[in-house]
Design a protein around this motif. Structure first.
Motif, PDB file in Angstrom:
ATOM      1  N   ALA A   1     -21.658  15.885  -2.021  1.00  0.00           N
ATOM      2  CA  ALA A   1     -20.990  15.437  -3.250  1.00  0.00           C
ATOM      3  C   ALA A   1     -22.055  15.175  -4.308  1.00  0.00           C
ATOM      4  O   ALA A   1     -22.367  14.030  -4.628  1.00  0.00           O
ATOM      5  CB  ALA A   1     -20.167  14.185  -2.986  1.00  0.00           C
ATOM      6  N   PRO A   2     -22.656  16.258  -4.850  1.00  0.00           N
ATOM      7  CA  PRO A   2     -23.726  16.069  -5.831  1.00  0.00           C
ATOM      8  C   PRO A   2     -23.257  15.282  -7.054  1.00  0.00           C
ATOM      9  O   PRO A   2     -22.153  15.488  -7.551  1.00  0.00           O
ATOM     10  CB  PRO A   2     -24.125  17.505  -6.217  1.00  0.00           C
ATOM     11  N   GLN A   3     -24.099  14.380  -7.481  1.00  0.00           N
ATOM     12  CA  GLN A   3     -23.811  13.507  -8.616  1.00  0.00           C
ATOM     13  C   GLN A   3     -24.812  13.782  -9.734  1.00  0.00           C
ATOM     14  O   GLN A   3     -25.920  14.259  -9.495  1.00  0.00           O
ATOM     15  CB  GLN A   3     -23.924  12.043  -8.198  1.00  0.00           C
TER      16      GLN A   3
ATOM     17  N   ILE B   1     -13.053   6.098 -21.683  1.00  0.00           N
ATOM     18  CA  ILE B   1     -13.566   7.169 -20.838  1.00  0.00           C
ATOM     19  C   ILE B   1     -13.304   6.877 -19.363  1.00  0.00           C
ATOM     20  O   ILE B   1     -12.887   7.762 -18.601  1.00  0.00           O
ATOM     21  CB  ILE B   1     -15.065   7.389 -21.108  1.00  0.00           C
ATOM     22  N   GLU B   2     -13.509   5.643 -18.935  1.00  0.00           N
ATOM     23  CA  GLU B   2     -13.252   5.298 -17.533  1.00  0.00           C
ATOM     24  C   GLU B   2     -11.767   5.414 -17.203  1.00  0.00           C
ATOM     25  O   GLU B   2     -11.394   5.741 -16.088  1.00  0.00           O
ATOM     26  CB  GLU B   2     -13.767   3.896 -17.220  1.00  0.00           C
TER      27      GLU B   2
ATOM     28  N   PRO C   1     -11.180   8.598 -13.928  1.00  0.00           N
ATOM     29  CA  PRO C   1     -11.310   7.535 -12.924  1.00  0.00           C
ATOM     30  C   PRO C   1     -12.508   7.698 -11.981  1.00  0.00           C
ATOM     31  O   PRO C   1     -13.006   6.719 -11.440  1.00  0.00           O
ATOM     32  CB  PRO C   1      -9.994   7.633 -12.143  1.00  0.00           C
ATOM     33  N   GLU C   2     -12.979   8.945 -11.802  1.00  0.00           N
ATOM     34  CA  GLU C   2     -14.093   9.166 -10.887  1.00  0.00           C
ATOM     35  C   GLU C   2     -15.447   8.951 -11.565  1.00  0.00           C
ATOM     36  O   GLU C   2     -16.500   9.034 -10.910  1.00  0.00           O
ATOM     37  CB  GLU C   2     -14.033  10.589 -10.320  1.00  0.00           C
ATOM     38  N   ILE C   3     -15.431   8.654 -12.864  1.00  0.00           N
ATOM     39  CA  ILE C   3     -16.650   8.486 -13.649  1.00  0.00           C
ATOM     40  C   ILE C   3     -16.945   7.007 -13.874  1.00  0.00           C
ATOM     41  O   ILE C   3     -16.040   6.205 -14.125  1.00  0.00           O
ATOM     42  CB  ILE C   3     -16.515   9.195 -15.014  1.00  0.00           C
ATOM     43  N   LYS C   4     -18.231   6.661 -13.804  1.00  0.00           N
ATOM     44  CA  LYS C   4     -18.681   5.326 -14.191  1.00  0.00           C
ATOM     45  C   LYS C   4     -19.418   5.432 -15.521  1.00  0.00           C
ATOM     46  O   LYS C   4     -20.265   6.318 -15.707  1.00  0.00           O
ATOM     47  CB  LYS C   4     -19.622   4.741 -13.133  1.00  0.00           C
ATOM     48  N   VAL C   5     -19.074   4.554 -16.444  1.00  0.00           N
ATOM     49  CA  VAL C   5     -19.768   4.496 -17.731  1.00  0.00           C
ATOM     50  C   VAL C   5     -20.725   3.311 -17.674  1.00  0.00           C
ATOM     51  O   VAL C   5     -20.356   2.228 -17.212  1.00  0.00           O
ATOM     52  CB  VAL C   5     -18.787   4.328 -18.893  1.00  0.00           C
TER      53      VAL C   5
ATOM     54  N   VAL D   1     -22.814   8.274 -18.762  1.00  0.00           N
ATOM     55  CA  VAL D   1     -21.776   8.455 -17.750  1.00  0.00           C
ATOM     56  C   VAL D   1     -22.427   9.011 -16.495  1.00  0.00           C
ATOM     57  O   VAL D   1     -23.411   9.754 -16.563  1.00  0.00           O
ATOM     58  CB  VAL D   1     -20.667   9.416 -18.236  1.00  0.00           C
ATOM     59  N   LYS D   2     -21.887   8.655 -15.333  1.00  0.00           N
ATOM     60  CA  LYS D   2     -22.383   9.210 -14.076  1.00  0.00           C
ATOM     61  C   LYS D   2     -21.230   9.375 -13.106  1.00  0.00           C
ATOM     62  O   LYS D   2     -20.248   8.639 -13.145  1.00  0.00           O
ATOM     63  CB  LYS D   2     -23.473   8.322 -13.470  1.00  0.00           C
ATOM     64  N   GLY D   3     -21.370  10.399 -12.253  1.00  0.00           N
ATOM     65  CA  GLY D   3     -20.313  10.679 -11.293  1.00  0.00           C
ATOM     66  C   GLY D   3     -20.467  12.071 -10.724  1.00  0.00           C
ATOM     67  O   GLY D   3     -21.548  12.681 -10.803  1.00  0.00           O
ATOM     68  N   PRO D   4     -19.388  12.632 -10.156  1.00  0.00           N
ATOM     69  CA  PRO D   4     -19.453  13.968  -9.559  1.00  0.00           C
ATOM     70  C   PRO D   4     -19.917  15.013 -10.563  1.00  0.00           C
ATOM     71  O   PRO D   4     -19.542  14.982 -11.735  1.00  0.00           O
ATOM     72  CB  PRO D   4     -18.006  14.218  -9.115  1.00  0.00           C
TER      73      PRO D   4
END
Length: 273
Positions: free
Chosen positions: A188-190, A212-213, A217-221, A240-243
């Motif tokens: 699950a590369p981020q 944005i969050e 929903p799968e993203i963290k700001v 932002v960070k996530g998949p």
């Protein structure tokens, strides 16, 4: 289910400042090299009640948790006993651990040119390092053969207890990851994208972050303010960070939102996690 990874660092010497913790940064590095991430970390002193409470939470979490320190056989080593108490099980000398400890004692005797005396009081005492919670599995120790141990928690979770010495703990943690969790490596590369924002207050950026969050929903700001950066001075790193597949759309919306509110933006940063 995606397993999360946690870390518990045990030892009064860390909390007193007598020794600086090196485990947190190293565990982050070991996980990151395998496409994994640390979800949380906890520090606890050599107080049995607190260690037991920390381990009880770890067993109940369903996570993979590494615990460093406190597995020796001196009066200030409590992790083995606390793990058993947290699980509600007894303690017993693990046969594989006993064999490895006896092997280590024989090695030491041979190195010192002395006969191995199995019944000598100090050698009998060393076997206490192999007394683990009932049902535990051993973790090999390539440094001196004295093993750590692991116990199953809720669901697929497990707690892995290793020594506090980095020279032992880090290879043991690597062994656990490579033997038991290789199927999770780089699955699950981020990624993380951010921008330096000048002259803005976090309160003014909060509605955009919340939007944005909510939309992703799968993203963290995240917002990292700084008041005295040597290059950028007072600023906020907003990102932002996530998949990997979800970040571009969230990033585009973040950039558009910053443009709409007239934010002064500088350097953009990209990092694969």
């Amino acid at each position: 289910m995606t397993l999360k990874f946690g870390l518990i660092v045990v030892g009064d010497e860390i909390l007193s400042g007598k020794r600086a913790d090196k485990h947190l940064s190293k565990v982050i590095e070991l996980l990151g090299a395998r496409g994994l991430a640390l979800a949380y970390a906890e520090y606890v002193g050599d107080e049995p009640e607190r260690i037991t409470a920390s381990l009880r939470r770890a067993f109940a979490s369903g996570d993979v948790v590494f615990s460093t320190g406190g597995i020796g056989a001196t009066p200030d080593d409590h992790t083995r006993q606390c793990a058993a108490r947290a699980l509600g099980v007894g303690l017993a000398l693990h046969p594989q651990a006993e064999a490895l400890i006896r092997e280590r004692m024989q090695d030491v005797a041979r190195e010192q040119g002395q006969p191995y005396e199995a019944d000598r009081p100090d050698n009998v005492h060393r076997l206490n390092m192999g007394i683990f919670p009932e049902g535990a599995a051993i973790i090999p120790n390539p440094y001196n053969k004295i093993p750590g141990f692991s116990c199953a928690g809720m669901d697929e979770g497990r707690v892995y207890c290793v020594p506090g010495f980095p020279v032992m703990a880090w290879p043991m943690i690597e062994w656990v990851l490579d033997v038991h969790y290789a199927h999770m490596f780089h699955c699950a590369p981020q990624m993380e994208q951010s921008v330096i924002v000048y002259g803005a207050m976090e309160a003014a950026l909060t509605p955009l972050m919340q939007q944005i969050e909510s939309n992703y929903p799968e993203i963290k700001v995240f917002s990292l303010p700084s008041v005295d950066h040597p290059r950028h001075g007072r600023h906020i790193e907003l990102g932002v960070k996530g998949p990997l597949e979800s970040v571009p759309a969230a990033w585009a919306e973040l950039k558009e939102g910053l443009h709409k509110i007239g934010a002064q933006c500088g350097t953009e940063l990209v990092r694969k996690l």
